[in-house]
Scaffold this motif. Structure first.
Motif, short mmCIF file in Angstrom:
data_model
loop_
_atom_site.label_atom_id
_atom_site.label_comp_id
_atom_site.label_asym_id
_atom_site.label_seq_id
_atom_site.Cartn_x
_atom_site.Cartn_y
_atom_site.Cartn_z
N GLY A 136 0.81 -1.20 -0.02
CA GLY A 136 0.07 0.07 -0.05
C GLY A 136 0.88 1.28 0.10
O GLY A 136 0.36 2.27 -0.23
N ARG A 137 2.09 1.09 0.19
CA ARG A 137 3.13 2.41 0.39
C ARG A 137 3.66 2.33 -1.38
O ARG A 137 3.25 1.66 -2.01
N ASN A 138 4.42 3.47 -1.13
CA ASN A 138 5.16 3.85 -2.68
C ASN A 138 6.02 2.58 -2.78
O ASN A 138 7.08 2.08 -2.02
N PRO A 139 5.92 1.82 -3.97
CA PRO A 139 6.68 0.86 -4.17
C PRO A 139 8.32 0.95 -4.40
O PRO A 139 8.92 0.09 -4.27
N ALA A 140 8.53 2.32 -4.81
CA ALA A 140 9.92 2.51 -4.95
C ALA A 140 10.83 2.37 -3.45
O ALA A 140 11.81 2.05 -3.27
N SER A 141 9.94 2.85 -2.52
CA SER A 141 10.61 2.60 -1.09
C SER A 141 10.82 1.05 -0.80
O SER A 141 11.63 0.87 -0.04
N TRP A 142 9.82 0.45 -1.04
CA TRP A 142 10.05 -1.15 -0.87
C TRP A 142 11.19 -1.54 -1.62
O TRP A 142 12.09 -2.52 -1.18
N MET A 143 11.30 -1.27 -2.95
CA MET A 143 12.34 -1.77 -3.85
C MET A 143 13.62 -1.02 -3.46
O MET A 143 14.72 -1.92 -3.39
N LYS A 144 13.83 0.05 -2.72
CA LYS A 144 15.08 0.77 -2.13
C LYS A 144 15.63 0.05 -1.05
O LYS A 144 16.56 -0.58 -0.90
N GLU A 145 14.61 -0.68 -0.14
CA GLU A 145 14.77 -1.56 0.96
C GLU A 145 15.17 -2.79 0.30
O GLU A 145 16.33 -3.45 0.99
N ILE A 146 14.82 -3.58 -0.35
CA ILE A 146 15.16 -4.66 -0.97
C ILE A 146 16.67 -4.78 -1.60
O ILE A 146 17.53 -5.64 -1.13
N VAL A 147 16.73 -3.76 -2.37
CA VAL A 147 18.21 -3.55 -3.05
C VAL A 147 19.21 -3.26 -1.99
O VAL A 147 20.41 -3.53 -2.01
N SER A 148 19.08 -2.59 -0.98
CA SER A 148 19.67 -2.14 0.04
C SER A 148 20.16 -3.45 0.94
O SER A 148 21.48 -3.84 1.33
N ARG A 149 19.37 -4.53 0.85
CA ARG A 149 19.65 -5.72 1.65
C ARG A 149 20.17 -6.86 0.56
O ARG A 149 20.75 -7.75 0.93
N HIS A 150 19.87 -6.57 -0.60
CA HIS A 150 20.42 -7.59 -1.76
C HIS A 150 20.97 -6.80 -2.74
O HIS A 150 20.28 -6.55 -3.93
N PRO A 151 22.38 -6.22 -2.70
CA PRO A 151 22.74 -5.48 -3.80
C PRO A 151 23.46 -6.15 -4.68
O PRO A 151 23.30 -7.64 -4.79
#
Length: 185
Positions: A136-151
């Motif tokens: 329900g939030r901005n998909p970019a914020s979820w993606m940013k969190e995923i990429v920070s955990r999985h570079p």
């Protein structure tokens, strides 16, 4: 690879070792030894309708013919590697194992495990939980969190596997060509 051999090999022996792949349907990789002493790999897939895969290979064969007609495609050696698909019933079948290949998922999981970023017991659930938290939030914020955990790590696989610059460049180019052609499909 010889698409039309003068003589077709027949089954000589079935290897005892069977590899169970770590995916949802848990397909099994078998190795058959032909009477020509060659090893042939096959993937036995349960609970999967391979008729769609068979149609995709037929479509791929047609695309390869079209690519072969185009001078630019021939110059770049663009093609899609095909493999045999044999649907046995509506929900199982056998797929030819393409020699000298490794699954993308297997490569990435190995690299993340080596870097301490992946745990087979918890990582999938962690990502699902993160997804639920960001729903329900901005998909970019979820993606940013995923990429920070999985570079990005895939480039390291090329560097580790092909030490010589010419071999590295050839492998990277082959992968890029394959990715580009599949992206067009």
């Amino acid at each position: 690879h010889k698409p039309f051999p003068a003589r077709t090999a027949t089954l000589f022996e079935l290897r005892d070792a069977v590899t169970v792949l770590a995916s949802l349907q848990r397909p099994k990789k078998l190795t058959v030894i032909g009477d020509d002493s060659e090893h042939y790999g096959f993937l036995c897939k349960p609970k999967d309708d391979l008729r769609k895969d068979l149609r995709m290979m037929e479509f791929t064969t047609m695309l390869n013919r079209l690519l072969a007609r185009d001078a630019g495609s021939r110059k770049r050696r663009l093609y899609l590697r095909t493999f045999s698909v044999i649907p046995l019933t509506e929900d199982c079948g056998i797929i030819e194992w393409v020699p000298h290949t490794i699954g993308f998922r297997q490569i990435i999981q190995q690299l993340y495990t080596e870097a301490g970023l992946y745990n087979p017991k918890t990582s999938t659930n962690d990502i699902k939980q993160l997804y639920e938290n960001y729903k329900g939030r901005n998909p970019a914020s979820w993606m940013k969190e995923i990429v920070s955990r999985h570079p990005p790590v895939f480039h390291r696989w090329f560097l580790e596997r092909w030490k010589e610059p010419a071999a590295w460049f050839a492998a990277r180019t082959a992968f890029s060509h394959t990715a580009a052609v599949w992206s067009m499909v």
